[in-house]
Motif scaffolding. Structure first.
Motif, PDB file in Angstrom:
ATOM      1  N   GLU A  48      54.356  43.262  42.153  1.00  0.00           N
ATOM      2  CA  GLU A  48      52.928  43.039  41.848  1.00  0.00           C
ATOM      3  C   GLU A  48      52.059  43.411  43.037  1.00  0.00           C
ATOM      4  OE1 GLU A  48      51.570  39.292  40.422  1.00  0.00           O
ATOM      5  OE2 GLU A  48      52.557  39.525  38.494  1.00  0.00           O
ATOM      6  N   TRP A  49      52.548  43.060  44.221  1.00  0.00           N
ATOM      7  CA  TRP A  49      51.798  43.302  45.444  1.00  0.00           C
ATOM      8  C   TRP A  49      51.633  44.803  45.678  1.00  0.00           C
ATOM      9  CZ3 TRP A  49      53.511  41.001  50.838  1.00  0.00           C
ATOM     10  CH2 TRP A  49      52.411  41.031  51.703  1.00  0.00           C
ATOM     11  N   ASP A  52      49.708  46.362  42.648  1.00  0.00           N
ATOM     12  CA  ASP A  52      48.367  45.759  42.647  1.00  0.00           C
ATOM     13  C   ASP A  52      47.809  45.402  41.271  1.00  0.00           C
ATOM     14  OD1 ASP A  52      46.527  44.656  44.343  1.00  0.00           O
ATOM     15  OD2 ASP A  52      45.163  46.358  44.235  1.00  0.00           O
ATOM     16  N   ASP A  53      48.289  46.031  40.215  1.00  0.00           N
ATOM     17  CA  ASP A  53      47.719  45.639  38.921  1.00  0.00           C
ATOM     18  C   ASP A  53      48.753  45.392  37.827  1.00  0.00           C
ATOM     19  OD1 ASP A  53      46.525  48.929  37.855  1.00  0.00           O
ATOM     20  OD2 ASP A  53      48.449  48.205  38.555  1.00  0.00           O
ATOM     21  N   HIS A  55      50.967  42.916  36.138  1.00  0.00           N
ATOM     22  CA  HIS A  55      51.162  41.462  36.093  1.00  0.00           C
ATOM     23  C   HIS A  55      52.515  41.152  35.464  1.00  0.00           C
ATOM     24  CE1 HIS A  55      47.260  40.708  37.657  1.00  0.00           C
ATOM     25  NE2 HIS A  55      46.707  41.461  36.725  1.00  0.00           N
ATOM     26  N   HIS A  57      54.834  38.946  37.206  1.00  0.00           N
ATOM     27  CA  HIS A  57      55.465  37.765  37.794  1.00  0.00           C
ATOM     28  C   HIS A  57      55.873  36.775  36.701  1.00  0.00           C
ATOM     29  CE1 HIS A  57      56.674  34.763  40.557  1.00  0.00           C
ATOM     30  NE2 HIS A  57      55.669  33.948  40.316  1.00  0.00           N
ATOM     31  N   THR A  59      58.102  37.221  34.420  1.00  0.00           N
ATOM     32  CA  THR A  59      58.425  37.810  33.109  1.00  0.00           C
ATOM     33  C   THR A  59      59.908  38.183  33.089  1.00  0.00           C
ATOM     34  OG1 THR A  59      57.689  40.009  33.838  1.00  0.00           O
ATOM     35  CG2 THR A  59      56.056  38.625  32.746  1.00  0.00           C
ATOM     36  N   SER A 116      52.165  26.969  34.702  1.00  0.00           N
ATOM     37  CA  SER A 116      52.246  28.429  34.609  1.00  0.00           C
ATOM     38  C   SER A 116      53.314  28.938  33.647  1.00  0.00           C
ATOM     39  CB  SER A 116      52.440  29.050  35.991  1.00  0.00           C
ATOM     40  OG  SER A 116      53.385  28.342  36.724  1.00  0.00           O
ATOM     41  N   TRP A 128      55.072  32.093  27.267  1.00  0.00           N
ATOM     42  CA  TRP A 128      55.228  31.421  28.565  1.00  0.00           C
ATOM     43  C   TRP A 128      55.722  30.013  28.286  1.00  0.00           C
ATOM     44  CZ3 TRP A 128      54.588  34.312  32.888  1.00  0.00           C
ATOM     45  CH2 TRP A 128      53.924  35.542  32.714  1.00  0.00           C
ATOM     46  N   HIS A 137      49.183  31.382  28.200  1.00  0.00           N
ATOM     47  CA  HIS A 137      49.031  31.760  29.589  1.00  0.00           C
ATOM     48  C   HIS A 137      47.635  32.299  29.845  1.00  0.00           C
ATOM     49  CE1 HIS A 137      50.768  32.282  33.469  1.00  0.00           C
ATOM     50  NE2 HIS A 137      50.264  33.485  33.571  1.00  0.00           N
ATOM     51  N   ASP A 139      45.661  34.558  31.883  1.00  0.00           N
ATOM     52  CA  ASP A 139      45.764  35.666  32.836  1.00  0.00           C
ATOM     53  C   ASP A 139      44.409  35.883  33.493  1.00  0.00           C
ATOM     54  OD1 ASP A 139      48.234  38.129  31.886  1.00  0.00           O
ATOM     55  OD2 ASP A 139      48.038  36.895  33.662  1.00  0.00           O
ATOM     56  N   THR A 141      41.806  36.074  37.096  1.00  0.00           N
ATOM     57  CA  THR A 141      41.538  35.541  38.425  1.00  0.00           C
ATOM     58  C   THR A 141      41.770  34.028  38.448  1.00  0.00           C
ATOM     59  OG1 THR A 141      39.761  37.152  38.421  1.00  0.00           O
ATOM     60  CG2 THR A 141      39.868  35.665  40.308  1.00  0.00           C
TER      61      THR A 141
END
Ligand SMILES: [Zn+2]
Length: 177
Positions: A48-49, A52-53, A55, A57, A59, A116, A128, A137, A139, A141
């Motif tokens: 993810e880092w 950057d986009d 998502h 984590h 899964t 989460s 989730w 979930h 999603d 910010t």
């Protein structure tokens, strides 16, 4: 939200209990497999880092599917390694099983976090799930409150990690000389 230390300590407690019950001693490789399994699912943070986009984590890396697939992969890698290097690995099936078990302990601990959830049934379901049941979930910010909570959890993780290392040091299980 157990952090890296929480996951390692969870796996370590299981490993020590198993050693005691079966009256055996794990090899270094067995411990390594158990510890890496316990933290491997959160490597999805790195993906993810970097991207950057994406998502992803909690899964696919946090699924029962991964528990099985990773164990088989580790077993095959050990098999190839021992063939190529002409070395004998003590009980490779058990090493692979410990890797899978490490992931399973990670999923178990993450399932206890009610806010989460984990896509534990991936790829069959993208729900989730927590021990309290599935949740919707959110999603996007994170809120200020969520971030504050996250920092608190990370601090607790560091605290118990420090206590753990101090304990190992005290019991002379950790040496640096
Ligand atoms: Zn996780």
């Amino acid at each position: 939200m157990p952090g890296a230390f929480g996951h390692m300590i969870g796996a370590w407690l299981c490993g020590r209990a198993y050693e005691k019950i079966r009256n055996i001693t794990f090899t270094q490789l067995m411990w390594a497999a158990l510890f890496f399994g316990a933290i491997a699912p959160d490597a999805d943070f790195l993906i993810e880092w970097i991207t950057d986009d994406l998502h992803i984590h909690r899964t696919f890396s946090h699924s029962l599917f991964m528990v099985v697939a990773a164990g088989i992969t580790v077993y095959l890698l050990l098999y190839v390694f021992s063939r190529v290097r002409k070395t004998k690995i003590v009980n490779p099936a058990f090493v692979a099983l410990l890797f899978s078990f490490g992931i399973a302990t990670h999923l178990f601990l993450d399932l206890t976090t009610s806010e989460s959830g984990v896509q534990v049934l991936w790829p069959f379901s993208d729900k989730w799930i927590t021990f309290n049941g599935p949740l919707n979930h959110l999603d996007g910010t994170p809120t200020y409150g969520q971030l504050k909570w996250f920092v608190k959890m990370a601090t607790i993780d560091m605290g118990i990690g420090t206590a753990w290392i101090a304990y190992l040091f005290w019991r002379k299980k950790l040496r640096f000389d």
